[in-house]
Design a protein around this motif. Structure first.
Motif, PDB file in Angstrom:
ATOM      1  N   PRO A 169       1.108  -0.403  -0.075  1.00  0.00           N
ATOM      2  CA  PRO A 169       0.042  -0.083   0.140  1.00  0.00           C
ATOM      3  C   PRO A 169       0.975   1.046   0.187  1.00  0.00           C
ATOM      4  CG  PRO A 169      -0.518  -1.543   1.806  1.00  0.00           C
ATOM      5  CD  PRO A 169       0.687  -2.277   0.984  1.00  0.00           C
ATOM      6  N   GLU A 170       0.310   2.077  -0.940  1.00  0.00           N
ATOM      7  CA  GLU A 170       1.629   3.404  -0.926  1.00  0.00           C
ATOM      8  C   GLU A 170       1.376   4.388   0.597  1.00  0.00           C
ATOM      9  OE1 GLU A 170       1.030   7.630  -3.219  1.00  0.00           O
ATOM     10  OE2 GLU A 170      -1.121   6.711  -2.543  1.00  0.00           O
ATOM     11  N   ASN A 171       0.699   3.707   1.827  1.00  0.00           N
ATOM     12  CA  ASN A 171       0.768   4.499   2.784  1.00  0.00           C
ATOM     13  C   ASN A 171       2.048   3.975   3.323  1.00  0.00           C
ATOM     14  OD1 ASN A 171      -1.349   2.257   3.393  1.00  0.00           O
ATOM     15  ND2 ASN A 171      -1.075   3.406   5.267  1.00  0.00           N
ATOM     16  N   VAL A 172       1.870   2.369   3.618  1.00  0.00           N
ATOM     17  CA  VAL A 172       2.959   2.134   3.909  1.00  0.00           C
ATOM     18  C   VAL A 172       4.884   1.960   3.418  1.00  0.00           C
ATOM     19  CG1 VAL A 172       3.789  -0.689   4.407  1.00  0.00           C
ATOM     20  CG2 VAL A 172       1.499   0.379   4.587  1.00  0.00           C
ATOM     21  N   GLN A 173       4.569   1.984   2.182  1.00  0.00           N
ATOM     22  CA  GLN A 173       5.490   2.293   1.312  1.00  0.00           C
ATOM     23  C   GLN A 173       6.459   4.070   1.442  1.00  0.00           C
ATOM     24  OE1 GLN A 173       5.063   1.833  -3.672  1.00  0.00           O
ATOM     25  NE2 GLN A 173       7.137   3.182  -3.383  1.00  0.00           N
ATOM     26  N   LYS A 174       5.555   4.356   1.421  1.00  0.00           N
ATOM     27  CA  LYS A 174       5.233   6.111   2.307  1.00  0.00           C
ATOM     28  C   LYS A 174       6.486   6.010   3.470  1.00  0.00           C
ATOM     29  CE  LYS A 174       4.255   8.470  -0.757  1.00  0.00           C
ATOM     30  NZ  LYS A 174       5.051   9.631  -1.857  1.00  0.00           N
ATOM     31  N   GLU A 175       5.455   5.222   4.430  1.00  0.00           N
ATOM     32  CA  GLU A 175       5.947   5.395   6.104  1.00  0.00           C
ATOM     33  C   GLU A 175       7.919   4.116   5.708  1.00  0.00           C
ATOM     34  OE1 GLU A 175       5.181   6.431   8.346  1.00  0.00           O
ATOM     35  OE2 GLU A 175       3.737   6.689   8.156  1.00  0.00           O
ATOM     36  N   PHE A 176       7.792   3.642   4.748  1.00  0.00           N
ATOM     37  CA  PHE A 176       8.779   2.982   4.715  1.00  0.00           C
ATOM     38  C   PHE A 176       9.829   4.298   4.140  1.00  0.00           C
ATOM     39  CE2 PHE A 176       8.040  -1.701   3.916  1.00  0.00           C
ATOM     40  CZ  PHE A 176       7.430  -2.327   5.308  1.00  0.00           C
ATOM     41  N   GLN A 177       9.732   4.922   3.357  1.00  0.00           N
ATOM     42  CA  GLN A 177      10.643   5.674   2.170  1.00  0.00           C
ATOM     43  C   GLN A 177      11.327   7.056   3.424  1.00  0.00           C
ATOM     44  OE1 GLN A 177       8.652   6.738  -0.925  1.00  0.00           O
ATOM     45  NE2 GLN A 177       9.319   4.786  -2.387  1.00  0.00           N
ATOM     46  N   VAL A 178      10.188   7.283   4.526  1.00  0.00           N
ATOM     47  CA  VAL A 178      10.769   8.159   5.745  1.00  0.00           C
ATOM     48  C   VAL A 178      11.285   7.157   6.772  1.00  0.00           C
ATOM     49  CG1 VAL A 178       9.520   9.270   7.236  1.00  0.00           C
ATOM     50  CG2 VAL A 178       8.220   9.152   4.994  1.00  0.00           C
ATOM     51  N   VAL A 179      11.079   6.368   6.616  1.00  0.00           N
ATOM     52  CA  VAL A 179      12.320   5.766   7.954  1.00  0.00           C
ATOM     53  C   VAL A 179      13.695   4.992   7.605  1.00  0.00           C
ATOM     54  CG1 VAL A 179      12.879   3.633   8.945  1.00  0.00           C
ATOM     55  CG2 VAL A 179      10.024   3.833   8.804  1.00  0.00           C
ATOM     56  N   ASN A 180      13.749   4.814   6.128  1.00  0.00           N
ATOM     57  CA  ASN A 180      14.946   5.165   5.278  1.00  0.00           C
ATOM     58  C   ASN A 180      15.517   6.232   5.364  1.00  0.00           C
ATOM     59  OD1 ASN A 180      16.191   2.610   3.887  1.00  0.00           O
ATOM     60  ND2 ASN A 180      13.792   2.405   2.932  1.00  0.00           N
ATOM     61  N   LEU A 181      15.055   7.607   4.990  1.00  0.00           N
ATOM     62  CA  LEU A 181      15.381   9.230   4.824  1.00  0.00           C
ATOM     63  C   LEU A 181      15.862   8.967   6.853  1.00  0.00           C
ATOM     64  CD1 LEU A 181      15.734  12.019   4.432  1.00  0.00           C
ATOM     65  CD2 LEU A 181      13.310  11.885   4.661  1.00  0.00           C
ATOM     66  N   ILE A 182      15.582   8.751   7.427  1.00  0.00           N
ATOM     67  CA  ILE A 182      15.675   9.003   9.294  1.00  0.00           C
ATOM     68  C   ILE A 182      16.974   7.786   8.667  1.00  0.00           C
ATOM     69  CG2 ILE A 182      15.317   8.695  11.890  1.00  0.00           C
ATOM     70  CD1 ILE A 182      12.238   9.238  10.856  1.00  0.00           C
ATOM     71  N   ASP A 183      16.863   7.140   8.741  1.00  0.00           N
ATOM     72  CA  ASP A 183      17.728   6.379   8.479  1.00  0.00           C
ATOM     73  C   ASP A 183      19.477   6.767   8.085  1.00  0.00           C
ATOM     74  OD1 ASP A 183      19.237   3.846  10.165  1.00  0.00           O
ATOM     75  OD2 ASP A 183      19.811   2.728   7.712  1.00  0.00           O
ATOM     76  N   GLY A 184      18.858   7.805   6.916  1.00  0.00           N
ATOM     77  CA  GLY A 184      20.136   7.742   6.186  1.00  0.00           C
ATOM     78  C   GLY A 184      20.716   9.164   6.520  1.00  0.00           C
ATOM     79  N   TYR A 185      20.204  10.332   7.329  1.00  0.00           N
ATOM     80  CA  TYR A 185      20.232  11.047   8.285  1.00  0.00           C
ATOM     81  C   TYR A 185      21.505  10.953   9.935  1.00  0.00           C
ATOM     82  CZ  TYR A 185      17.729  15.213   6.663  1.00  0.00           C
ATOM     83  OH  TYR A 185      17.782  16.623   5.646  1.00  0.00           O
ATOM     84  N   ARG A 186      21.458   9.333  10.240  1.00  0.00           N
ATOM     85  CA  ARG A 186      22.259   8.496  11.397  1.00  0.00           C
ATOM     86  C   ARG A 186      23.437   8.058  10.667  1.00  0.00           C
ATOM     87  NH1 ARG A 186      16.836   4.463  13.100  1.00  0.00           N
ATOM     88  NH2 ARG A 186      15.976   6.339  14.697  1.00  0.00           N
ATOM     89  N   HIS A 187      23.240   7.506   9.699  1.00  0.00           N
ATOM     90  CA  HIS A 187      24.800   7.036   8.695  1.00  0.00           C
ATOM     91  C   HIS A 187      25.220   8.291   8.529  1.00  0.00           C
ATOM     92  CE1 HIS A 187      22.297   3.268   9.582  1.00  0.00           C
ATOM     93  NE2 HIS A 187      24.111   2.674   8.725  1.00  0.00           N
TER      94      HIS A 187
END
Length: 940
Positions: free
Chosen positions: A76-94
């Motif tokens: 679902p789009e909302n799930v995919q978007k949540e994953f992408q935001v989590v990836n963004l957060i992880d990108g900032y961490r790294h």
């Protein structure tokens, strides 16, 4: 049923949280979810998806991680978007640390890919959408813009945090929870802000005063990194409140004088006296430049706690002092804080070029978690000038950061803009809390600049004109912070003027007082550890010392160290060795080298002293002679006989070291520096391996008492002897140590009997002074049939600096041979083979201080000797001969028997070794066979 149908039912916040856990620690996620996330990531990265459908969902082909079966899954789009935001957060961490505002005087290098949202499958149209992923950073459901703003403040402002490589989830969670609080900042009170400003003002005004009062003199100014001072102040105050009682600090030149005055409480007057170049108030002290000297002081914190501060002395050789700091800290922990090791806090202040370029930094970091060397976590602070002397940082390292050595031990790193005083103090508080929580190292990279050249007389514009143009136009950290506080209406201009004037007045007063003093003062470091000890000159070093030990007590100790517990199973060879040792003491009364050594340790332990031995393979011994740590055969449980002597004994520490000489010798030197009542020993695997620690030997062991008035009783055991093992495993490089010998700076010995070695080791703790002791220890003699001593020689004897020939008949002696070490037994064998009763072999056991009176007595005794010889197995340009020429006038008249002059200590060929060795022996017994003349056999 579709095993991924739960995607339509699970709440997005739960899924986001699970995905966040998966990104940080895949093993922490339930296997089926892990398989889904692995497949989802693979599908997106490989482009193995069909794109969006009309309902906004995306179909992704997932492959089961275990079965490898492929399945199309509609996400679902909302799930995919949540994953992408989590990836963004992880990108900032790294990667957030790559895009910070941490450089105060120039633009940061550019890195890619950047943290643009498009790189994570998001777009500007998503900025106002709300995402459950905000929960995982502690701000709840939030818009994408709010999440980005939060991440920018936490990861990309004045502090960049590197931690994503840490493998322990509890540490990662702690770090994230800590930096998420208040967006990685501290809400300082007005009082705290004024205190930061006060400390900044002290630092800035002190440097300004020195610059005007001592124009052009070297002081290695802190200007550009003055925020170090409020940071150290916050560290000490905070650590004391958390139970730290002692601080051990090491730092190089940059900012040292500022730190001494404004943190350690050294009088500015004393600094001014040193600038004036005045002589010292004590004799027999050469001194050192002002920015090398150590200091110990007591300080009362703002909360009323008494703490002890120690700044270790250091040479110009950068990073060397870091190892010494670790050793001092460990000694204090072992002696005073067993079970409360975190009460001692090591702090090491580095330079950016040095920590990146000096190999010892890596060696020290590798020690951090080792049983024999750990100190409960060190706070490392890099005063980062972005330049090394004239070398740009881009030419000074291949790594991204100068602190990348921290990754060796998975230690967190905080890169901080030195112009942001509050961020610097905040980072220091983080570092302290992390160290106290986890007992591990933490690094702060204080990114500032150097206002002047490498020293104040240097012109930096020759090599960095653009950088120094920017620096010349840049405000100092105090003025930047003061302006900030004025804007916040915390202070006004008048407040700052009064603050500055107060410090100037105080400095001026001390300056005037210093003008009236004739001498500079010498202040000892670690005074509390050295009460009752005195300094010794060469005459005192040559005085006999009582090293006897009651024979009945000795026998009890021998019983303890030659008896294994019956309830443990040991290897048959170990059991046999132990029985052999028992027999050699109680039946044969013939003690070998190992027994002499082990009994020396046992007697000192029995008298309440601690013993620490460290080095490569020391527990067993390189040559399998020691076996101080015995392991059971089935489960490798360790048994140490020396820790099972009696209830009131001292502690026996013995540790196999990492494969390092430089850092380990530095550590053990620091240990001996802080624990004079402990017999502290470093043993080289082979004697010449000590050249890996040459800087420690030159800058500390041989010269520290002259430079800094610090005593040290470290013992170096250096296996030495020519036995055909080639150039690297023959010589302990005796000549190097002997060349360093001067006045009263160390003992050097080359013993030939277990009893003499026993007394030599005991003598090290039986005096009221401490000197380094260099011992050239045997290899083949460890098992030589003639290298034995009766127990009575241990109990009732003493150390003999010279051992006379007990079998020589004085009236018959025509040739008197002085020699040292293992070569004596080679000469003795030849004498017996040739039945040369006209030759006396006298052993020089102590090479420094040279026992001149004893040698004179020997020469006088053998008055019929027409030929006096110095015999050594080393080449003429090595060994002890040149040392004797310098230290003993009569040596110039000796006939010298040695190998020829060589660049390499020994031959690699066994045949060539034997030929050269026999040639020296030939010449000892026949003056016509001079092996230094080519082909002496054909000589007319």
């Amino acid at each position: 049923m579709d095993k991924y149908s739960f995607l339509n039912a699970i709440h997005p916040s739960q899924l986001a949280d699970l995905y966040n856990q998966y990104l940080q620690n895949p093993d922490a996620v339930e296997p089926s979810m892990r398989a889904f996330f692995q497949g989802f990531d693979f599908g997106l990265e490989s482009g193995d998806h069909e794109g969006e459908s009309t309902d906004g969902s995306t179909t992704v082909t997932l492959k089961d991680a275990e079965t490898k079966e492929a399945e199309d899954v509609k996400v679902p789009e909302n799930v995919q978007k949540e994953f992408q935001v989590v990836n963004l957060i992880d990108g900032y961490r790294h990667r957030g640390h790559l895009f910070t505002k941490t450089n105060p005087v120039r633009e940061r290098r550019k890195y890619s890919p950047k943290l643009d949202i498009e790189n994570f499958g998001l777009s500007k149209s998503d900025l106002e959408l709300e995402f459950e992923a905000g929960e995982i950073i502690g701000i709840g459901k939030a818009t994408l813009q709010q999440i980005i703003d939060f991440l920018e403040n936490v990861f990309c402002d004045s502090i960049g945090v590197e931690y994503a490589y840490i493998r322990k989830p509890e540490e990662v969670k702690w770090i994230q929870d800590t930096i998420y609080k208040n967006q990685n900042k501290t809400d300082f009170s007005e009082h705290q802000k004024k205190n930061i400003l006060r400390r900044l003002n002290e630092a800035v005004t002190f440097e300004s005063f020195l610059h005007k009062s001592y124009v052009g003199q070297k002081r290695f100014s802190l200007e550009g990194n003055e925020s170090l001072i409020p940071a150290l102040d916050a560290l000490i105050e905070g650590a004391a409140d958390m139970g730290v009682k002692e601080f051990v600090m090491g730092m190089a030149h940059r900012g040292r004088l500022n730190t001494l005055v404004n943190i350690f409480g050294k009088s500015a007057k004393d600094i001014f006296n040193e600038f004036e170049g005045k002589d010292y108030e004590v004799d027999g002290f050469d001194g050192d430049v002002k920015y090398h000297l150590g200091w110990t002081s007591c300080r009362q914190t703002d909360s009323g706690k008494e703490i002890n501060l120690n700044l270790a002395p250091n040479p110009s050789h950068l990073e060397t002092v870091g190892a010494v700091v670790q050793g001092i800290s460990r000694a204090k922990q072992d002696d005073h804080y067993v079970g409360e090791e975190q009460s001692v806090l090591p702090i090491v202040v580095h330079g950016d070029a040095a920590i990146a370029g000096q190999g010892i930094a890596y060696e020290i970091v590798q020690m951090a978690q080792l049983d024999g060397y750990k100190t409960g976590g060190t706070i490392h602070i890099v005063v980062n000038n972005q330049i090394g002397f004239t070398t740009n940082y881009t030419d000074g390292r291949s790594s991204t950061y100068c602190t990348d050595v921290a990754k060796v031990t998975l230690s967190p790193v905080l890169h901080v803009n030195a112009d942001d005083a509050e961020a610097v103090v905040h980072a220091m508080n983080f570092a302290l809390q992390y160290r106290m929580e986890f007992g591990r190292d933490v690094f702060i990279d204080l990114l500032g600049y150097r206002k002047y050249g490498h020293n104040e007389g240097d012109e930096p514009r020759f090599t960095q004109p653009q950088l120094y143009k920017a620096i010349s136009e840049h405000n100092n950290p105090r003025d930047i912070y003061a302006n900030k506080l004025i804007e916040e209406e915390v202070i006004d201009d008048e407040y700052l003027d009064e603050l500055e004037e107060k410090i100037k007045t105080k400095l001026n007063e001390e300056y005037e007082v210093s003008k009236k003093e004739e001498n500079a003062r010498v202040t000892k470091i670690l005074q509390e550890e050295w009460e009752g000890y005195n300094y010794a000159d060469k005459h005192k070093m040559l005085e006999p010392v009582d090293t006897t030990f009651d024979l009945d007590k000795l026998s009890k100790l021998a019983e303890s160290i030659t008896t294994l517990p019956e309830d443990k199973s040991f290897m048959r060879k170990i059991a046999k060795l132990t029985k052999t040792r028992h027999k050699m003491y109680f039946e044969k009364n013939e003690l070998d080298w190992a027994m002499g050594e082990l009994l020396a340790y046992a007697t000192l332990l029995d008298e309440g002293h601690d013993v620490r031995i460290s080095g490569q393979d020391v527990e067993r011994g390189t040559f399998s002679h020691r076996h101080a740590v015995i392991k059971t055969e089935n489960n490798e449980e360790e048994y140490m006989p020396h820790n099972n002597l009696n209830e009131d004994q001292g502690k026996f520490y013995i540790y196999n070291s990492l494969l390092s000489e430089y850092a380990v010798v530095g550590f053990d030197y620091g240990y001996a520096m802080a624990s004079p009542s402990t017999l502290t020993i470093w043993e080289a695997q082979f004697g010449d391996f000590s050249n890996g620690a040459q800087i420690m030997i030159d800058q500390y062991i041989s010269s520290a008492e002259d430079k800094w008035k610090t005593q040290n009783g470290l013992v170096l055991l250096l296996p030495h002897g020519y036995e055909g093992q080639g150039s690297e495993h023959s010589s302990g490089r005796m000549e190097r140590y002997l060349q360093l010998c001067a006045k009263d700076n160390m003992f050097v010995a080359n013993c030939t009997s277990p009893a003499n070695y026993f007394h030599l080791l005991r003598r090290q703790l039986k005096t009221d002074f401490r000197k380094p002791l260099i011992v050239f220890t045997p290899k083949s003699l460890l098992r030589h049939a003639e290298v034995i001593s009766p127990k009575e020689d241990l109990a009732e004897g003493s150390f003999q600096t010279v051992i006379d020939d007990s079998k020589a008949k004085v009236k018959d002696i025509k040739t008197l041979v002085f020699c040292s070490g293992k070569f004596y037994f080679d000469l003795k064998k030849r004498r017996e083979e040739e039945e040369r009763n006209d030759v006396a072999l006298v052993r020089l056991e102590q090479l420094f201080p040279v026992p001149k009176d004893e040698l004179n007595k020997i020469i006088k005794k053998y008055k019929n000797a027409e030929d006096v010889v110095w015999a050594q197995e080393e080449p003429r340009n090595m060994g002890a001969y040149t040392h004797l020429l310098l230290q003993y006038d009569k040596a110039k008249d000796f006939r010298v028997c040695s190998r020829r002059f060589y660049g390499s200590p020994a031959a690699g060929s066994q045949a060539r070794f034997k030929k050269r060795h026999e040639g020296v022996i030939d010449y000892v017994f026949d003056p016509s066979k001079d092996n230094n003349i080519k082909d002496y056999k054909n000589k007319n």
